[in-house]
Write a protein that holds these residues in place. Structure first.
Motif, PDB file in Angstrom:
ATOM      1  N   THR A 201       0.537  -1.260   0.039  1.00  0.00           N
ATOM      2  CA  THR A 201       0.042   0.441   0.064  1.00  0.00           C
ATOM      3  C   THR A 201       0.840   0.832   0.323  1.00  0.00           C
ATOM      4  O   THR A 201       1.493   1.186   0.710  1.00  0.00           O
ATOM      5  CB  THR A 201      -1.002   0.579   1.196  1.00  0.00           C
ATOM      6  OG1 THR A 201      -1.819   0.659   1.047  1.00  0.00           O
ATOM      7  CG2 THR A 201      -0.283   0.297   2.672  1.00  0.00           C
ATOM      8  N   ARG A 257      -3.517  -3.316  -0.921  1.00  0.00           N
ATOM      9  CA  ARG A 257      -5.029  -2.758  -0.962  1.00  0.00           C
ATOM     10  C   ARG A 257      -5.001  -2.231  -1.469  1.00  0.00           C
ATOM     11  O   ARG A 257      -6.221  -1.571  -1.018  1.00  0.00           O
ATOM     12  CB  ARG A 257      -4.190  -2.834   0.721  1.00  0.00           C
ATOM     13  CG  ARG A 257      -4.682  -1.376   1.300  1.00  0.00           C
ATOM     14  CD  ARG A 257      -4.625  -0.622   2.631  1.00  0.00           C
ATOM     15  NE  ARG A 257      -5.194  -0.437   3.345  1.00  0.00           N
ATOM     16  CZ  ARG A 257      -5.242   1.092   3.199  1.00  0.00           C
ATOM     17  NH1 ARG A 257      -4.742   2.207   1.969  1.00  0.00           N
ATOM     18  NH2 ARG A 257      -6.321   1.451   4.192  1.00  0.00           N
ATOM     19  N   TYR A 298      -9.012  -8.365   1.628  1.00  0.00           N
ATOM     20  CA  TYR A 298      -8.672  -7.291   2.687  1.00  0.00           C
ATOM     21  C   TYR A 298     -10.074  -7.195   2.705  1.00  0.00           C
ATOM     22  O   TYR A 298     -10.318  -6.826   3.947  1.00  0.00           O
ATOM     23  CB  TYR A 298      -7.970  -6.319   1.480  1.00  0.00           C
ATOM     24  CG  TYR A 298      -7.498  -5.437   2.291  1.00  0.00           C
ATOM     25  CD1 TYR A 298      -6.709  -5.188   3.385  1.00  0.00           C
ATOM     26  CD2 TYR A 298      -8.893  -3.706   2.882  1.00  0.00           C
ATOM     27  CE1 TYR A 298      -6.241  -4.140   4.458  1.00  0.00           C
ATOM     28  CE2 TYR A 298      -8.447  -3.143   3.279  1.00  0.00           C
ATOM     29  CZ  TYR A 298      -7.204  -2.755   3.968  1.00  0.00           C
ATOM     30  OH  TYR A 298      -7.255  -1.667   5.082  1.00  0.00           O
TER      31      TYR A 298
END
Length: 319
Positions: A201, A257, A298
Motif C-alpha cells: 500500500t 490494498r 482485505y
C-alpha cells in the motif's frame, strides 16, 4: 334396517364433528407454534458480550462484508450495508434497493436507526462503537479471531444458521470448505517450500506471519512460513525489499490494498515489487509470486463465499 341406517348416519356425523374439531385444534396449534417461533429469542455470545437476538430478525443491518456474503449465500435479506468499497461480487448491495448506512469506519447512526433494525452485525472496524450500536438495536460482533481462525469462523457461521433457521445450509457449506482445506493442507505438507505473505500500500510493504490477519495460509492451510518471528499484528510488520531478498521465500503471496481502497490513485503491487531485490528471490525466478484477490482477502474475509475462494486461490498458487 331403519335402525341400522340411523346408527350408521349417527356414527358418520360424530366422526365428522370430531374430524372438524381436530382440524381446528391443529390449526390453532400451528398458529400458536408460528407465533411462538416469531417471538423466540436466542442468546448470542460474542467477543464483546452477550446479546439477546430474535430468530429471523427483520431489517438486518450488516457492517461486515464476510457476513454479508454469507447471508447472501444463505438467501437471507438485509436492509442496510455500508456501500463504500462494496466488493464487486456483492455489487447488488451497492444499489438503491439497500440503504447506505455509512462506511465501515464511519457508520451513519441516524440512518441505521431510521431502518428500525432488529439486529445489527459488526466486526473489528466498528468494535469501538459497539455501545452506540447497542443503543439502537441488538448488536453482535462477528469478526474472525485470527488466532483460532477456523474455530471462530465456524462459530460465526453456525450462529448465523441458528438466528436465521439455516442450520442445514450452513453445515453443507462448511463441509465443502473443509474438504477443500484438507486438499490444500495435504499438498502443502508434502512440500518443503516456504512462503512469505505481504501487503502492499502506498509503495510500502508489510509482512504477515502465523496468527496474523492473513495467517490462515500458515495456520489453516499448512504452508510453511519463511519467517516464524513476524509479529502477528493486524497491520502487519513493516519490511523492506532487502528483508524480502534476505528471507528469499519460495512463494510470495501478495495482497494489494490500494487496488480496493485507493482505486486509480494507488500504486499496483506489480509496480511496487518490480525491483532487482525481489527479482533475485526464488519466488520470482520460479514464477511463484501469487497475487491474491484483495476483495476477498482485505475487504470480506471470513465469509462462506470469500473463505472458499481464498482457499482455492492458495491451492492454485501452490505449484
Amino acid at each position: 334396517m331403519v335402525r341400522l341406517r340411523k346408527l350408521f348416519l349417527g356414527t358418520l356425523m360424530l366422526m365428522l364433528v370430531l374430524s372438524l374439531a381436530a382440524c381446528g385444534s391443529s390449526a390453532n396449534t400451528a398458529r400458536e407454534d408460528s407465533a411462538s417461533q416469531e417471538g423466540e429469542e436466542i442468546v448470542v455470545k460474542h467477543q464483546l458480550g452477550e446479546t439477546k437476538v430474535k430468530k429471523n430478525p427483520k431489517n438486518v443491518v450488516v457492517f461486515d462484508f464476510g457476513v454479508l456474503d454469507s447471508l447472501d449465500k444463505l438467501g437471507v435479506e438485509v436492509a442496510g450495508v455500508p456501500q463504500a468499497n462494496v466488493p464487486p461480487y456483492l455489487k447488488k448491495y451497492g444499489a438503491g434497493d439497500y440503504a447506505n448506512v455509512g462506511s465501515l469506519k464511519e457508520p451513519d447512526f441516524e440512518k441505521v436507526s431510521s431502518l428500525g433494525p432488529e439486529l445489527i452485525i459488526i466486526s473489528a472496524r466498528q468494535s469501538d462503537q459497539y455501545e452506540e450500536f447497542s443503543k439502537i438495536a441488538p448488536t453482535i460482533y462477528m469478526g474472525v479471531d485470527t488466532s483460532r481462525y477456523m474455530e471462530s469462523f465456524t462459530e460465526n457461521m453456525e450462529t448465523l444458521g441458528k438466528i436465521f433457521g439455516k442450520e442445514a445450509e450452513v453445515e453443507k457449506e462448511l463441509e465443502a470448505i473443509n474438504e477443500t482445506i484438507e486438499k490444500v493442507k495435504e499438498k502443502a505438507s508434502a512440500s518443503d517450500k516456504k512462503a512469505l505473505i505481504i501487503l502492499t500500500t502506498g509503495g510500502k510493504t508489510s509482512a504477515y506471519g502465523p496468527g496474523s490477519r492473513f495467517g490462515l495460509i500458515h495456520d489453516v492451510l499448512g504452508v510453511k512460513p519463511v519467517d516464524k518471528n513476524i509479529k502477528a499484528a493486524t497491520h502487519g510488520m513493516s519490511v523492506s525489499f532487502e528483508y524480502i531478498a534476505e528471507k528469499n521465500p519460495d512463494y510470495l503471496f501478495v495482497i494489494d490494498r490500494d487496488k480496493v481502497v485507493s482505486g486509480e490513485g494507488g500504486q499496483p503491487a506489480e509496480q511496487v515489487l518490480n525491483n532487482d531485490l525481489v527479482k533475485g528471490t526464488k519466488a520470482y525466478k520460479d514464477k511463484n509470486i501469487v497475487y491474491l484477490d484483495p476483495n476477498y482477502w482485505y475487504l470480506s474475509g471470513g465469509g462462506l463465499v470469500s473463505l472458499g475462494e481464498m482457499v482455492k486461490e492458495v491451492e492454485a498458487g501452490l505449484q
